[in-house]
Design a protein around this motif. Structure first.
Motif, PDB file in Angstrom:
ATOM      1  N   VAL A   1       0.843  -1.199   0.000  1.00  0.00           N
ATOM      2  CA  VAL A   1       0.000   0.000   0.000  1.00  0.00           C
ATOM      3  C   VAL A   1       0.879   1.249   0.000  1.00  0.00           C
ATOM      4  O   VAL A   1       0.696   2.143  -0.822  1.00  0.00           O
ATOM      5  CB  VAL A   1      -0.942   0.018   1.234  1.00  0.00           C
ATOM      6  CG1 VAL A   1      -1.672   1.350   1.345  1.00  0.00           C
ATOM      7  CG2 VAL A   1      -1.934  -1.128   1.152  1.00  0.00           C
ATOM      8  N   VAL A   2       1.848   1.327   0.908  1.00  0.00           N
ATOM      9  CA  VAL A   2       2.790   2.452   0.855  1.00  0.00           C
ATOM     10  C   VAL A   2       4.143   1.934   0.382  1.00  0.00           C
ATOM     11  O   VAL A   2       4.558   0.834   0.726  1.00  0.00           O
ATOM     12  CB  VAL A   2       2.920   3.229   2.197  1.00  0.00           C
ATOM     13  CG1 VAL A   2       1.619   3.921   2.553  1.00  0.00           C
ATOM     14  CG2 VAL A   2       3.406   2.363   3.339  1.00  0.00           C
ATOM     15  N   LYS A   3       4.815   2.748  -0.419  1.00  0.00           N
ATOM     16  CA  LYS A   3       6.045   2.294  -1.083  1.00  0.00           C
ATOM     17  C   LYS A   3       7.308   2.695  -0.318  1.00  0.00           C
ATOM     18  O   LYS A   3       8.407   2.383  -0.749  1.00  0.00           O
ATOM     19  CB  LYS A   3       6.146   2.863  -2.507  1.00  0.00           C
ATOM     20  CG  LYS A   3       4.853   2.751  -3.303  1.00  0.00           C
ATOM     21  CD  LYS A   3       4.714   1.378  -3.939  1.00  0.00           C
ATOM     22  CE  LYS A   3       3.485   1.270  -4.802  1.00  0.00           C
ATOM     23  NZ  LYS A   3       2.541   0.243  -4.347  1.00  0.00           N
ATOM     24  N   CYS A   4       7.130   3.406   0.791  1.00  0.00           N
ATOM     25  CA  CYS A   4       8.296   3.797   1.589  1.00  0.00           C
ATOM     26  C   CYS A   4       8.110   3.323   3.016  1.00  0.00           C
ATOM     27  O   CYS A   4       6.993   3.319   3.540  1.00  0.00           O
ATOM     28  CB  CYS A   4       8.464   5.315   1.570  1.00  0.00           C
ATOM     29  SG  CYS A   4       8.894   5.928  -0.067  1.00  0.00           S
ATOM     30  N   ARG A   5       9.227   2.944   3.629  1.00  0.00           N
ATOM     31  CA  ARG A   5       9.162   2.377   4.972  1.00  0.00           C
ATOM     32  C   ARG A   5       8.745   3.426   6.008  1.00  0.00           C
ATOM     33  O   ARG A   5       9.408   4.460   6.146  1.00  0.00           O
ATOM     34  CB  ARG A   5      10.537   1.847   5.360  1.00  0.00           C
ATOM     35  CG  ARG A   5      10.525   1.200   6.721  1.00  0.00           C
ATOM     36  CD  ARG A   5      11.923   0.983   7.251  1.00  0.00           C
ATOM     37  NE  ARG A   5      11.851   0.352   8.556  1.00  0.00           N
ATOM     38  CZ  ARG A   5      12.821   0.401   9.442  1.00  0.00           C
ATOM     39  NH1 ARG A   5      13.936   1.040   9.187  1.00  0.00           N
ATOM     40  NH2 ARG A   5      12.670  -0.206  10.604  1.00  0.00           N
ATOM     41  N   PRO A   6       7.695   3.149   6.773  1.00  0.00           N
ATOM     42  CA  PRO A   6       7.379   4.047   7.880  1.00  0.00           C
ATOM     43  C   PRO A   6       8.459   3.933   8.958  1.00  0.00           C
ATOM     44  O   PRO A   6       8.921   2.813   9.230  1.00  0.00           O
ATOM     45  CB  PRO A   6       6.021   3.547   8.392  1.00  0.00           C
ATOM     46  CG  PRO A   6       5.458   2.734   7.257  1.00  0.00           C
ATOM     47  CD  PRO A   6       6.655   2.128   6.580  1.00  0.00           C
ATOM     48  N   PRO A   7       8.896   5.040   9.542  1.00  0.00           N
ATOM     49  CA  PRO A   7       9.981   4.975  10.531  1.00  0.00           C
ATOM     50  C   PRO A   7       9.622   4.054  11.704  1.00  0.00           C
ATOM     51  O   PRO A   7       8.470   4.019  12.138  1.00  0.00           O
ATOM     52  CB  PRO A   7      10.144   6.431  10.992  1.00  0.00           C
ATOM     53  CG  PRO A   7       8.952   7.174  10.479  1.00  0.00           C
ATOM     54  CD  PRO A   7       8.376   6.391   9.353  1.00  0.00           C
TER      55      PRO A   7
END
Ligand code: URA
Length: 280
Positions: free
Chosen positions: A172-178
């Motif tokens: 769903v999201v393409k960048c890692r959440p911190p």
């Protein structure tokens, strides 16, 4: 006031709408969503945007098959694509990846190493959608390559008897959440058009939504995965099976049997044989 003479406000509204319709036509929109789709989309955006619960993977269930059914979700809404002019025109996954570029459209770019786009067969008949990259995925640039990814690979290869390279895998999201926190609603919203375009371009026959985030984002409901899993849904006419996320299964191995039930449904839908010892 003479009713035939539009007020300046009405004129402005009319002009703005005309410009907007013109703009989405230029971007190649072939038609507006069906009335039903539009109604579903607007009712859902008011009421049931995918606002994630704090611990989405912690839902447990003893029910073998879900009873709750989500309304038919359209693949996209007009507003979703209008946000990114030109997205419409990407005609394959390479072009879409290029379009996304070194994305800074939400705050996740600040802490990620790279965009983790998706991997697999660009014409796959089966697509898996997860939540978002973790540390390993962020480092390697490929979805589902950490521990949860290993379990997903086992489900695909040992459970389903398919090759990982035969399916398509995205998030769903393409960048890692911190710190692997849950993706926030604005981040899901910013990335959603890219997932929808990926689905449009791959055009799989079946989607497996892994976990609460994927299921809620795709189906645009707030129902927890424990209630959604095991029941077929449709998104833009594509059969979609929500099931538990592999990371949840690592913590709750007892629920693997439920995922196996869901996966057998998927195999039946694809008309593929179910391997005899199909357990991951
Ligand atoms: N979990 C996900 O949802 N996606 C990944 O890519 C890895 C772990």
């Amino acid at each position: 006031m003479d009713r035939r003479t539009p007020s300046p406000d009405r004129r402005l509204l009319f002009d703005t709408l005309s410009d907007y319709i013109e703009q989405i036509r230029e971007e190649g929109m072939e038609g507006l969503p069906s009335e039903t789709g539009a109604r579903v989309a607007s009712a859902e955006s008011a009421e049931s945007r995918p606002v994630p619960p704090p611990n989405p993977d912690e839902d447990t269930t003893t029910e073998p098959i879900a009873e709750v059914s989500a309304p038919q979700a359209p693949l996209r809404t007009v507003a979703m694509f209008a946000r990114y002019p030109g997205l419409e025109k990407t005609s394959n996954l390479e072009e879409l990846r290029e379009f996304i570029g070194d994305c800074r459209r939400c705050k996740l770019y600040e802490s990620r190493t790279q965009v983790v786009f998706g991997v697999g067969n660009p014409h796959a008949e089966l697509m898996f959608v997860g939540e978002g990259p973790g540390a390993e995925e962020d480092a390697r640039g490929e979805p589902f390559v950490g521990r949860a990814g290993q379990l997903l690979t086992d489900i695909i290869e040992r459970g389903m008897g398919m090759k990982r390279s035969e399916v398509y895998i995205a998030n769903v999201v393409k960048c890692r959440p911190p710190q692997n926190r849950n993706p926030e609603p604005d981040e899901v919203e910013a990335c959603e058009p890219f997932l929808m375009r990926q689905i449009e371009l791959v055009r799989p026959r079946v989607i497996v939504a892994l976990g609460t985030f994927a299921a809620q984002a795709l189906l645009r409901v707030k129902t927890p995965i424990s209630k959604l899993r095991g029941a077929w849904q449709e998104i833009g006419g594509i059969r979609t099976m929500p099931t538990f996320h592999p990371a949840y299964l690592l913590r709750n191995p007892g629920d693997k049997r439920l995922v196996w039930l869901d996966i057998q449904e998927v195999m039946k839908e694809l008309g593929r044989p179910i391997p005899r010892r199909g357990k991951a």
